[in-house]
Motif scaffolding. Sequence first.
Motif, PDB file in Angstrom:
ATOM      1  N   HIS A  55       2.824  10.550  -3.031  1.00  0.00           N
ATOM      2  CA  HIS A  55       1.904  10.127  -1.675  1.00  0.00           C
ATOM      3  C   HIS A  55       0.412  10.671  -2.405  1.00  0.00           C
ATOM      4  CE1 HIS A  55       0.209  11.148   2.185  1.00  0.00           C
ATOM      5  NE2 HIS A  55       0.980  10.371   2.494  1.00  0.00           N
TER       6      HIS A  55
ATOM      7  N   GLY B 257      -3.592  10.796  -0.702  1.00  0.00           N
ATOM      8  CA  GLY B 257      -4.502  11.082   0.292  1.00  0.00           C
ATOM      9  C   GLY B 257      -5.557   9.976   0.574  1.00  0.00           C
ATOM     10  N   PRO B 258      -6.503  10.020   1.612  1.00  0.00           N
ATOM     11  CA  PRO B 258      -7.481   9.095   1.942  1.00  0.00           C
ATOM     12  C   PRO B 258      -8.235   8.801   0.687  1.00  0.00           C
ATOM     13  CG  PRO B 258      -7.611  10.837   3.285  1.00  0.00           C
ATOM     14  CD  PRO B 258      -6.679  11.242   2.532  1.00  0.00           C
TER      15      PRO B 258
ATOM     16  N   ASP C 285      -1.361  13.835  -3.359  1.00  0.00           N
ATOM     17  CA  ASP C 285      -1.112  15.221  -2.796  1.00  0.00           C
ATOM     18  C   ASP C 285       0.156  15.516  -2.668  1.00  0.00           C
ATOM     19  OD1 ASP C 285      -0.449  13.371  -0.904  1.00  0.00           O
ATOM     20  OD2 ASP C 285      -2.182  13.814   0.627  1.00  0.00           O
ATOM     21  N   ARG C 286       1.077  14.655  -3.214  1.00  0.00           N
ATOM     22  CA  ARG C 286       2.602  15.148  -3.055  1.00  0.00           C
ATOM     23  C   ARG C 286       3.150  14.763  -4.510  1.00  0.00           C
ATOM     24  NH1 ARG C 286       7.548  13.276  -0.044  1.00  0.00           N
ATOM     25  NH2 ARG C 286       9.040  14.989  -0.621  1.00  0.00           N
TER      26      ARG C 286
ATOM     27  N   SER D 161      -4.556   9.319  -9.456  1.00  0.00           N
ATOM     28  CA  SER D 161      -5.169   8.772  -8.160  1.00  0.00           C
ATOM     29  C   SER D 161      -4.919   7.303  -8.101  1.00  0.00           C
ATOM     30  CB  SER D 161      -6.702   8.700  -8.546  1.00  0.00           C
ATOM     31  OG  SER D 161      -7.454   8.327  -7.507  1.00  0.00           O
TER      32      SER D 161
END
Length: 183
Positions: free
Chosen positions: A49, A51-52, A57-58, A149
């Motif tokens: 997962h 983030g924006p 973030d996971r 990322s």
Amino acid sequence: MSGPEGRPVGGGDERLRELVRVAMALACAAYAGVLLVAAVTLPEQVPIHFGPGGEADRVVGREEALVTFAVVGAAMAVLMVGLARWMRRAPLTMVNVPHKDWWTATPAREARLRARLETDLLGIGALTMALLVVVQVLTVRAADDPAPSLGPAAGIAVVAYVVVLLAVLVWISTRRYRPGTAS
């Protein structure tokens, strides 16, 4: 050769239907192919997962990531193909299309309406599966990065998906279902 209401058989509707069937099959095959590559290349810990900003973030174990990829891809494919096929017999009271009265006035038009609905859902499904392929590729690529990322490619893919989807929806709502349209 003419079909119902003097329409040519195998015209634009049939070509588009075949194109979206092939596109859906190719998108599903690509998703499965990337899943196979992931199965042999993913490290033990996989970012699942983001983030924006695109940063992970996971992070989960390799097996959980593979199961998640498989479930998401299979669920989307089954959902879109199932909805498309359901249009063959769905109560048309549940369907909202422009000029619905015209489309449901005769059995021949209703058959064309159902075929178009099926085609349109498969096309949207193929587009969505293509987005999932890109996201899965980016996730697999990010798994080997020390600072995982998705990068700008994810944002570009999502924006492209939304733009194409909106264009398709505008075409569907303004042109595709006009009375008397052949394709």
